[in-house]
Write an enzyme that holds these catalytic residues in place. Structure first.
Site, PDB file in Angstrom:
ATOM      1  N   LYS A  67       0.908  -1.163   0.131  1.00  0.00           N
ATOM      2  CA  LYS A  67      -0.053  -0.101  -0.134  1.00  0.00           C
ATOM      3  C   LYS A  67       0.858   1.269   0.027  1.00  0.00           C
ATOM      4  O   LYS A  67       1.938   1.299   0.767  1.00  0.00           O
ATOM      5  CB  LYS A  67      -0.740  -0.051   1.188  1.00  0.00           C
ATOM      6  N   GLN A 139     -10.993  11.897   8.049  1.00  0.00           N
ATOM      7  CA  GLN A 139     -11.050  10.642   9.088  1.00  0.00           C
ATOM      8  C   GLN A 139     -11.717  11.277  10.057  1.00  0.00           C
ATOM      9  O   GLN A 139     -12.423  10.136  10.768  1.00  0.00           O
ATOM     10  CB  GLN A 139      -9.465  10.723   9.630  1.00  0.00           C
TER      11      GLN A 139
END
Length: 315
Positions: A67, A139
């Protein structure tokens, strides 16, 4: 090689299944059933930003995952998302690239929000009166939305450095059914919430120990790189349970790094989230207990969220 863009990834992702997979990933990490090398980190000063490279393999899996995720917080002024990235799914048998998940950082946001949900499942009080959200970015939004998978509470206080950010947060999340109030001060938020999530890019402690009332659970998400900090280290001395996603990683950076360095808790006083999920360590045992989850983000989360998408794409 299969390639999937953001719209397709959103359409196939099964969130409850991803939560269960990520719980299993935390257990694999804590039991030594995963190979997770050190995080690759590249920092930028002008403009401020960072790039993380996380990768690993859960033993026995047919795939492994790499990732790449970036965070550039001044992108807001450019009208751009602060996070971007992609995940690559490769065969653990041949090394072939099986899938490129061009998710623009979405899966990183989801797996991070899911980690907060999992921490709340095991550590938050059963009766959450009010959720306090410190920060108003992407977030901070997702943490609140995913907490619905852990606790039933729609009362929210939000605080951000700029009131206009808090106002935008309130407007957006109110449309999702939350009763959002803007806290006049961070102290006000802390004193009137018993589940607090910090999701900022702060580089010094924001939340003071003396503001936290007994029975509160705190999940700190922001300290995902050296130099970042959101919690007063003295708070660890008051907590009955201090949880980390990865002991080795949180000793390098994260809230626990500062707490151990300051003598507020010992390294042996920290427990990994995977051990709590597996029943090898206790979570909350007292409604008056303060609990802390220090979540810096680990590669097993990326492995499992990518697997969830990969499995759906194959079906």
């Amino acid at each position: 090689m299969r390639s999937a863009g953001l719209d397709e990834i959103r359409s196939v992702l099964d969130v409850p299944a991803a939560i269960e997979l990520i719980e299993a990933g935390f257990v694999a990490l804590s039991t030594g059933a995963a190979t997770v090398p050190a995080v690759g980190y590249l920092g930028f000063d002008t403009p401020p930003g960072d790039c993380h490279i996380k990768y690993g393999h859960i033993h026995g899996d047919e795939v492994f995952v790499v990732k790449i995720a970036t965070g550039f917080h001044e992108n807001v002024s450019r009208g751009l998302p602060t996070g971007h990235g992609m995940m690559i799914v490769l065969s653990a048998e041949t090394g072939e690239t099986l899938a490129l998940l061009d998710d623009a950082g979405y899966l990183t946001d989801v797996r991070t929000a899911i980690a907060g949900c999992i921490a709340a499942r095991y550590l938050a009080p059963d009766a959450v009166e009010c959720i306090g959200i410190v920060g108003a970015g992407m977030q901070a939004r997702m943490q609140l939305q995913y907490l619905r998978h852990a606790r039933d509470c729609d009362r929210v206080r939000v605080w951000a450095r700029r009131r206009e950010q808090s106002a935008a947060y309130r407007n957006e999340l109110s449309d999702s059914g939350f009763d959002v109030q803007i806290a006049e001060t961070l102290q006000d938020l802390c004193e009137n919430s018993n589940l607090i999530v910090t999701a900022t890019a702060a580089r010094s402690a924001l939340v003071r120990s003396e503001w936290i009332r007994p029975g509160t659970h705190l999940t700190a998400m922001g300290s995902d790189a050296p130099g970042k900090q959101e919690l007063d280290p003295a708070l660890f001395a008051r907590a009955g349970v201090c949880v980390v996603d990865s002991l080795s990683q949180c000793m390098d950076h994260g809230e626990s790094h500062y707490a151990v360095a300051g003598g507020h808790v010992t390294e042996t006083g920290l427990v990994e989230l995977g051990d709590i999920i597996a029943g090898k360590a206790r979570g909350r045992s007292d409604e008056d207990e303060i609990t802390i989850a220090d979540l810096t983000g680990v590669a097993v989360q990326d492995i499992q969220i990518a697997k969830a998408v990969w499995q759906a794409l194959k079906d």
